[in-house]
Design a protein around this motif. Structure first.
Motif, short mmCIF file in Angstrom:
data_model
loop_
_atom_site.label_atom_id
_atom_site.label_comp_id
_atom_site.label_asym_id
_atom_site.label_seq_id
_atom_site.Cartn_x
_atom_site.Cartn_y
_atom_site.Cartn_z
N HIS A 215 10.23 -42.74 15.14
CA HIS A 215 11.47 -41.75 14.40
C HIS A 215 11.88 -40.91 15.64
N GLN A 216 13.27 -40.79 15.62
CA GLN A 216 13.73 -39.80 16.66
C GLN A 216 13.55 -38.53 16.07
N THR A 217 13.61 -37.31 16.86
CA THR A 217 13.09 -36.08 16.34
C THR A 217 14.15 -35.04 16.48
N SER A 218 14.08 -34.17 15.85
CA SER A 218 14.71 -32.72 16.28
C SER A 218 13.78 -31.57 16.23
N VAL A 219 14.07 -30.64 16.91
CA VAL A 219 13.04 -29.51 17.13
C VAL A 219 13.63 -28.31 16.16
N ILE A 220 13.09 -28.17 15.17
CA ILE A 220 13.35 -26.87 14.24
C ILE A 220 13.08 -25.50 15.01
N GLY A 221 11.70 -25.29 15.50
CA GLY A 221 11.67 -23.92 15.99
C GLY A 221 10.24 -24.08 16.56
N TYR A 222 9.69 -22.93 17.23
CA TYR A 222 8.23 -22.92 17.55
C TYR A 222 7.86 -21.44 17.82
N ASP A 223 6.63 -21.50 17.77
CA ASP A 223 5.95 -19.76 18.05
C ASP A 223 5.10 -19.93 19.06
N PHE A 224 5.43 -19.39 20.25
CA PHE A 224 4.70 -19.52 21.55
C PHE A 224 3.31 -18.83 21.24
N LEU A 225 3.26 -17.64 20.60
CA LEU A 225 1.95 -16.97 20.44
C LEU A 225 0.89 -17.78 19.67
N THR A 226 1.40 -18.60 18.83
CA THR A 226 0.47 -19.37 18.06
C THR A 226 0.26 -20.87 18.67
N ASP A 227 0.98 -21.12 19.38
CA ASP A 227 1.21 -22.54 19.92
C ASP A 227 1.64 -23.29 18.81
N LEU A 228 2.55 -22.91 17.93
CA LEU A 228 2.80 -23.93 16.89
C LEU A 228 4.14 -24.27 16.98
N ALA A 229 4.66 -25.36 16.67
CA ALA A 229 5.90 -26.05 16.51
C ALA A 229 6.47 -26.74 15.21
N VAL A 230 7.70 -26.72 14.87
CA VAL A 230 8.12 -27.54 13.66
C VAL A 230 9.07 -28.39 14.13
N ILE A 231 8.89 -29.80 13.92
CA ILE A 231 9.99 -30.73 14.36
C ILE A 231 10.34 -31.57 13.07
N LYS A 232 11.31 -32.40 13.22
CA LYS A 232 11.83 -33.02 11.95
C LYS A 232 12.17 -34.40 11.98
N ILE A 233 11.87 -35.19 11.15
CA ILE A 233 12.46 -36.66 11.29
C ILE A 233 13.41 -37.10 10.09
N ASN A 234 13.94 -37.94 10.18
CA ASN A 234 15.02 -38.12 9.06
C ASN A 234 14.38 -39.15 8.20
N ASP A 235 13.31 -39.09 7.78
CA ASP A 235 12.42 -40.04 6.70
C ASP A 235 11.54 -39.19 5.94
N ASN A 236 11.07 -39.93 4.54
CA ASN A 236 10.15 -39.25 3.87
C ASN A 236 8.83 -39.60 4.08
N LEU A 237 7.87 -38.91 4.48
CA LEU A 237 6.64 -39.19 4.60
C LEU A 237 5.73 -38.64 3.64
N LYS A 238 4.36 -38.81 3.46
CA LYS A 238 3.47 -38.43 2.54
C LYS A 238 3.02 -37.03 3.00
N PRO A 239 3.23 -36.01 2.38
CA PRO A 239 2.72 -34.59 3.25
C PRO A 239 1.35 -34.15 2.79
N ILE A 240 0.70 -33.51 3.80
CA ILE A 240 -0.86 -33.27 3.40
C ILE A 240 -1.12 -32.14 2.47
N THR A 241 -2.04 -32.14 2.00
CA THR A 241 -2.45 -30.88 1.11
C THR A 241 -3.15 -29.68 1.82
N PHE A 242 -2.42 -28.58 1.88
CA PHE A 242 -3.08 -27.49 2.31
C PHE A 242 -4.23 -26.81 1.92
#
Length: 352
Positions: free
Chosen positions: A126-153
């Motif tokens: 899947h190709q992706t797009s970058v939604i945003g990131y946070d340098f201080l926690t080293d986390l980033a959110v990306i997105k694909i154009n498909d429906n996958l099974k999400p994890i339970t928090f």
């Protein structure tokens, strides 16, 4: 006579035993002992059901980063000297956190990339797009154009030292891999000068290059952290791995979805990590910052923030960091022998 009778009885019994066992004892037949078929394995010896629950929620991430080097060549079509571009590749992991294609990973996995490819558990790319990131926690959110099974928090307050933890990701590019360990710490600080949101779940589950951005789950298949780094002498897994706790992951993800970035409060003061007294000592004040405007000074000792007693820097950072720009934060400060109450208008933390 009785002794002879006893010898005869022992001999007969021995002969019977040898008769029935002798076929196997003196033959060349090899007998393999196989386990019996078991319909369901107990949870104490297998985590297959846990893996089945989460494996579709963990993806592999492949990146390309283009940069210029000092290798030149003559392009026969353009008839001029050109610099050859180098395109190194990298890999990591990601965790599906919503059914509409949002994936969270480490920022360092995608940092500086020109192309990001997500490969799901079925091998689809899947190709992706970058939604945003946070340098201080080293986390980033990306997105694909498909429906996958999400994890339970999961919930970080339910994670205990000694709990089972499973690290799932794409180490060394070999594909989805699961390693088993236990939780060694739930609120680990790597550096005494780190921010309050730079704390980690520590595990001895093997984490190797490529695991970054993957899931650390409990035995119920609930996300308890995002694998992010290891402490090692040789470059491989030495049994000291760190994951960003699920509560921080959830907060950062929500902030990025709502604002495109993580907005944190800022009052412009520096704390002394070596102070061992009651409260938090100010070691510096940013010129022109909110703290200086409110007359906070170097050497002041902060006793309370928003009426909450503070003895650790991270406790104060947590309150300030979650404040919004424009909020008023109250400080109770000891200056020499005087107790002062100061209100500081919070500003947005500048980007580093």
């Amino acid at each position: 006579m009785s002794d002879l009778k006893n010898y005869i009885i022992v001999g007969v019994i021995t002969g019977i035993i040898l008769y029935y066992s002798g076929l196997d004892m003196f033959s060349n037949k090899i007998q393999i002992i196989e386990a019996k078929d078991i319909q369901k394995t107990s949870a104490s010896s297998s985590y297959s059901s846990t893996v089945e629950k989460v494996n579709q929620s963990v993806v592999s991430i492949y990146t390309k980063k283009t940069y210029e080097n000092n290798i030149f060549f003559i392009d026969p079509r353009e008839r001029r000297l050109k610099r050859r571009e180098a395109v190194p590749s990298g890999q990591g992991s990601g965790v599906v956190v919503s059914s509409n294609g949002y994936i969270i990973t480490n920022f360092h996995v995608i940092q500086g990339s020109n192309e990001i490819l997500v490969r799901d558990s079925n091998g689809n790319d899947h190709q992706t797009s970058v939604i945003g990131y946070d340098f201080l926690t080293d986390l980033a959110v990306i997105k694909i154009n498909d429906n996958l099974k999400p994890i339970t928090f999961g919930k970080i307050e339910n994670v205990r030292v000694g709990d089972i933890s499973l690290a799932i990701g794409n180490p060394l590019g070999v594909g989805q891999t699961i390693t088993l360990g236990i939780v060694s710490a739930t609120d680990k600080e790597i550096s005494p000068e780190a921010y309050s949101y730079q704390r980690y779940v520590q595990t001895d589950a093997a984490i190797n290059p490529g695991n970054s951005g993957g899931a650390l789950v409990n035995s119920n298949g609930e996300l308890i952290g995002i694998n992010t780094m290891i402490s090692t002498l040789g470059g491989g897994s030495d049994g000291i791995g760190f994951a960003i706790p699920v509560d921080i992951v959830k907060y950062v993800f929500t902030q990025i979805i709502e604002n495109g970035e993580v907005i944190r409060g800022f009052v412009g003061i520096i704390s002394n990590p070596n102070y061992r007294g009651d409260g938090v000592m100010i070691s510096g004040v940013y010129n022109g910052g909110p703290g200086q405007k409110a007359n906070m000074r170097r050497g002041d000792i902060i006793k309370k923030v928003n009426d909450k007693k503070v003895n650790k820097i991270k406790d104060m950072q947590d309150i300030i960091g979650k404040s919004k720009p424009g909020d008023l934060v109250s400080f109770q400060i000891q200056r020499n022998s005087d107790i002062l109450n100061i209100n500081v208008e919070v500003e947005k933390m500048p980007k580093l």
